[in-house]
Design a protein around this motif. Structure first.
Motif, PDB file in Angstrom:
ATOM      1  N   THR A  52       0.791  -1.229   0.000  1.00 29.52           N
ATOM      2  CA  THR A  52       0.000   0.000   0.000  1.00 29.52           C
ATOM      3  C   THR A  52       0.825   1.281   0.000  1.00 29.52           C
ATOM      4  O   THR A  52       0.295   2.356  -0.270  1.00 29.52           O
ATOM      5  N   SER A  53       2.121   1.190   0.345  1.00 32.31           N
ATOM      6  CA  SER A  53       2.967   2.387   0.369  1.00 32.31           C
ATOM      7  C   SER A  53       4.439   1.981   0.465  1.00 32.31           C
ATOM      8  O   SER A  53       4.756   0.806   0.711  1.00 32.31           O
ATOM      9  N   GLY A  54       5.303   2.949   0.295  1.00 32.97           N
ATOM     10  CA  GLY A  54       6.722   2.697   0.496  1.00 32.97           C
ATOM     11  C   GLY A  54       7.021   2.370   1.950  1.00 32.97           C
ATOM     12  O   GLY A  54       7.897   1.547   2.252  1.00 32.97           O
ATOM     13  N   THR A  55       6.277   3.014   2.840  1.00 35.15           N
ATOM     14  CA  THR A  55       6.473   2.774   4.266  1.00 35.15           C
ATOM     15  C   THR A  55       6.127   1.333   4.642  1.00 35.15           C
ATOM     16  O   THR A  55       6.902   0.663   5.334  1.00 35.15           O
ATOM     17  N   THR A  56       4.971   0.854   4.160  1.00 32.96           N
ATOM     18  CA  THR A  56       4.602  -0.529   4.489  1.00 32.96           C
ATOM     19  C   THR A  56       5.541  -1.514   3.789  1.00 32.96           C
ATOM     20  O   THR A  56       5.842  -2.573   4.340  1.00 32.96           O
ATOM     21  N   GLU A 152      17.675  -2.198   1.037  1.00 30.57           N
ATOM     22  CA  GLU A 152      17.768  -0.956   0.266  1.00 30.57           C
ATOM     23  C   GLU A 152      16.434  -0.208   0.295  1.00 30.57           C
ATOM     24  O   GLU A 152      15.403  -0.753  -0.072  1.00 30.57           O
ATOM     25  N   ASP A 153      16.476   1.056   0.708  1.00 32.09           N
ATOM     26  CA  ASP A 153      15.329   1.946   0.582  1.00 32.09           C
ATOM     27  C   ASP A 153      15.487   2.664  -0.759  1.00 32.09           C
ATOM     28  O   ASP A 153      16.322   3.566  -0.901  1.00 32.09           O
ATOM     29  N   CYS A 154      14.684   2.219  -1.728  1.00 33.15           N
ATOM     30  CA  CYS A 154      14.784   2.743  -3.101  1.00 33.15           C
ATOM     31  C   CYS A 154      13.617   3.666  -3.431  1.00 33.15           C
ATOM     32  O   CYS A 154      13.274   3.849  -4.600  1.00 33.15           O
ATOM     33  N   ALA A 155      13.008   4.247  -2.400  1.00 33.01           N
ATOM     34  CA  ALA A 155      11.807   5.064  -2.589  1.00 33.01           C
ATOM     35  C   ALA A 155      12.037   6.259  -3.507  1.00 33.01           C
ATOM     36  O   ALA A 155      11.092   6.803  -4.075  1.00 33.01           O
ATOM     37  N   GLN A 156      13.325   6.662  -3.664  1.00 32.84           N
ATOM     38  CA  GLN A 156      13.630   7.825  -4.501  1.00 32.84           C
ATOM     39  C   GLN A 156      14.483   7.442  -5.706  1.00 32.84           C
ATOM     40  O   GLN A 156      15.077   8.315  -6.330  1.00 32.84           O
ATOM     41  N   ALA A 157      14.544   6.148  -6.026  1.00 37.03           N
ATOM     42  CA  ALA A 157      15.564   5.745  -7.008  1.00 37.03           C
ATOM     43  C   ALA A 157      15.101   4.656  -7.980  1.00 37.03           C
ATOM     44  O   ALA A 157      15.858   3.757  -8.329  1.00 37.03           O
ATOM     45  N   PHE A 176      10.403  -0.002  -2.536  1.00 40.70           N
ATOM     46  CA  PHE A 176      10.160   1.163  -3.392  1.00 40.70           C
ATOM     47  C   PHE A 176       8.840   1.802  -2.969  1.00 40.70           C
ATOM     48  O   PHE A 176       7.959   1.119  -2.455  1.00 40.70           O
ATOM     49  N   SER A 177       8.699   3.101  -3.244  1.00 47.09           N
ATOM     50  CA  SER A 177       7.448   3.822  -3.012  1.00 47.09           C
ATOM     51  C   SER A 177       6.888   4.289  -4.352  1.00 47.09           C
ATOM     52  O   SER A 177       7.651   4.657  -5.255  1.00 47.09           O
ATOM     53  N   PHE A 178       5.564   4.297  -4.456  1.00 45.07           N
ATOM     54  CA  PHE A 178       4.917   4.836  -5.660  1.00 45.07           C
ATOM     55  C   PHE A 178       4.017   6.012  -5.312  1.00 45.07           C
ATOM     56  O   PHE A 178       2.940   6.178  -5.864  1.00 45.07           O
ATOM     57  N   THR A 181       4.766  11.973  -5.856  1.00 47.01           N
ATOM     58  CA  THR A 181       5.939  12.810  -6.146  1.00 47.01           C
ATOM     59  C   THR A 181       7.165  11.990  -6.563  1.00 47.01           C
ATOM     60  O   THR A 181       8.184  12.552  -6.941  1.00 47.01           O
ATOM     61  N   LYS A 182       7.101  10.677  -6.482  1.00 47.12           N
ATOM     62  CA  LYS A 182       8.274   9.844  -6.785  1.00 47.12           C
ATOM     63  C   LYS A 182       8.467   9.716  -8.301  1.00 47.12           C
ATOM     64  O   LYS A 182       7.642  10.193  -9.072  1.00 47.12           O
ATOM     65  N   ASN A 183       9.497   9.001  -8.712  1.00 49.99           N
ATOM     66  CA  ASN A 183       9.813   8.919 -10.141  1.00 49.99           C
ATOM     67  C   ASN A 183       8.718   8.217 -10.937  1.00 49.99           C
ATOM     68  O   ASN A 183       8.592   8.441 -12.136  1.00 49.99           O
TER      69      ASN A 183
HETATM   70  C1  LIG Z   1       8.777   8.473   0.148  1.00 50.85           C
HETATM   71  C2  LIG Z   1       9.773   7.745   0.947  1.00 50.85           C
HETATM   72  C3  LIG Z   1       9.423   6.658   1.776  1.00 50.85           C
HETATM   73  C4  LIG Z   1       8.005   6.284   2.084  1.00 50.85           C
HETATM   74  O1  LIG Z   1       7.186   6.031   1.016  1.00 50.85           O
HETATM   75  P1  LIG Z   1       5.610   6.302   1.152  1.00 50.85           P
HETATM   76  O2  LIG Z   1       5.058   5.690  -0.109  1.00 50.85           O
HETATM   77  O3  LIG Z   1       5.388   7.760   1.234  1.00 50.85           O
HETATM   78  O4  LIG Z   1       5.122   5.578   2.363  1.00 50.85           O
HETATM   79  C5  LIG Z   1      10.440   5.975   2.408  1.00 50.85           C
HETATM   80  N1  LIG Z   1      11.731   6.327   2.268  1.00 50.85           N
HETATM   81  C6  LIG Z   1      12.106   7.378   1.514  1.00 50.85           C
HETATM   82  C7  LIG Z   1      13.560   7.706   1.385  1.00 50.85           C
HETATM   83  C8  LIG Z   1      11.141   8.140   0.841  1.00 50.85           C
HETATM   84  O5  LIG Z   1      11.527   9.188   0.099  1.00 50.85           O
END
Ligand SMILES: *Cc1c(COP(=O)(O)O)cnc(C)c1O
Length: 358
Positions: A52-56, A152-157, A176-178, A181-183
């Protein structure tokens, strides 16, 4: 006002989502499965579990690796709060280290130092911040030698690569996050990637109430499932991702060639960077004057991030180390300017002339 971020969602996404609505199969289903397969094969991992999110996704990645109460996880002091929160959700304790000044990413030398100092650390959670891959050759060598897990936190990559290998395929698990504002976006959404069969199985259980056989619950899980509607948007966005990233890089290149201001430190154009943000540093305590000037001239901006994670108010109770020389300096200097794919060349040139005039 030129905004700092703009979701790039259009007619094709609309059509794809409407098709799902018309089908009546709007919750998690076949389209989610197809998107998981497409995204994981694009990055180069065996498994993908959409959430459901990058956080989850981060939370599930950490828990699926068996990290839990009292475990220590090494991470960067400089990221969005979700990175550290996800460690805390599992009951583990984040151990923060400083970043490299030129990349804003975690400093590999400090990873080495901390792992020697605290051999009980179980995992290292890195963040490819602003779209720039961490130094994966050094980091892989260090974590392998110390036998600690890598997340790896790839939420911005999305689509960023290091020596031709995409980020998200280096570690034991990645998230990854979708977010819009992400890519690339699915509205809200995320995905866990891994090459380990057992980790994938555990992640799949966790996102669906610990259930393999209907209404038989092996463990306490969650409902973190991605809908078919979100996945359909994700499929279209994934097909455009490379074009989006090329456009981000072209905008970044225009800035690097065009901005000449002695008070500003510019990022470098490096291979594999997907410029989630274009982040500059304004020296001599002039940032607030700089951002006020941008605002007067109709240029949106963001300060990512004004505080380190460990010094956030919500963590006061934990008493984390809050002294990090590089982060403490650059958090007062960073400003991100618009670099998203919907900017026109004229808008980028306008921003360049505003900045050069200051
Ligand atoms: C956006 C982001 C998250 C969280 O993603 P969400 O989809 O907003 O929950 C985690 N780590 C980084 C580095 C982010 O930029």
């Amino acid at each position: 006002m030129i905004s700092i971020a703009k979701p790039n969602v259009g007619a094709e996404e609309k059509e794809a989502v409407c098709k799902i609505i018309d089908s009546g199969m709007i919750a998690c289903g076949k389209v989610t499965e197809a998107f998981e397969e497409e995204f994981s094969s694009y990055i180069g991992t065996k498994h993908g579990i959409a959430t459901t999110s990058g956080t989850t996704a981060l939370e599930v990645a950490i828990k699926s690796l068996g990290i839990g109460k009292g475990d220590k996880v090494l991470t960067t002091a400089f990221s969005f709060i979700a990175t550290a929160n996800a460690i805390l959700y599992s009951g583990a304790i984040p151990v923060f280290v400083d970043i490299e000044e030129d990349s804003y990413n975690i400093d590999p030398d400090l990873i080495e130092e901390k792992l020697q100092e605290q051999p009980e650390i179980k995992a290292v959670l890195i963040v490819h911040l602003f779209g720039l891959p961490c130094r994966m050759d050094r980091i892989k060598e260090i974590v392998d030698r110390h036998h600690v897990m890598l997340i790896e936190d790839c939420a911005q990559a999305h689509g960023a690569f290091f020596q031709e290998k995409k980020v998200g395929s280096f570690g034991d698990a990645a998230a990854f996050s979708f977010y819009p504002t992400k890519n690339m976006t699915t509205g809200e959404g995320g995905i866990v990637l891994t090459n380990h069969d057992d980790v994938a199985k555990k992640a799949r259980l966790l996102i669906n109430h610990g259930m393999e056989i209907r209404y038989h619950h092996k463990e306490i899980g969650y409902n973190y499932r991605m809908t078919n509607m979100a996945a359909a948007m994700g499929q279209v966005q994934l097909s455009k991702l490379e074009r989006f990233n090329e456009r981000r890089r072209a905008n970044a290149d225009r800035y690097i060639c065009g901005i000449h201001n002695t008070k500003i430190i510019m990022p470098e154009m490096s291979e594999g960077h997907v410029f989630h943000q274009f982040t500059i540093r304004v020296k001599d305590g002039l940032r607030d004057r700089f951002t006020a000037f941008l605002e007067e001239n109709g240029v949106g901006y963001g300060v990512f991030y004004p505080l380190s994670m460990p010094e956030q108010e919500c963590y006061k109770q934990y008493g984390f180390e809050t002294h990090f020389p590089i982060v403490d300096c650059i958090k007062q200097e960073v400003v991100s300017i618009p670099v998203h794919p919907l900017l026109t060349d004229e808008e980028v040139d306008m921003i360049i002339s505003v900045i050069n005039r200051l």
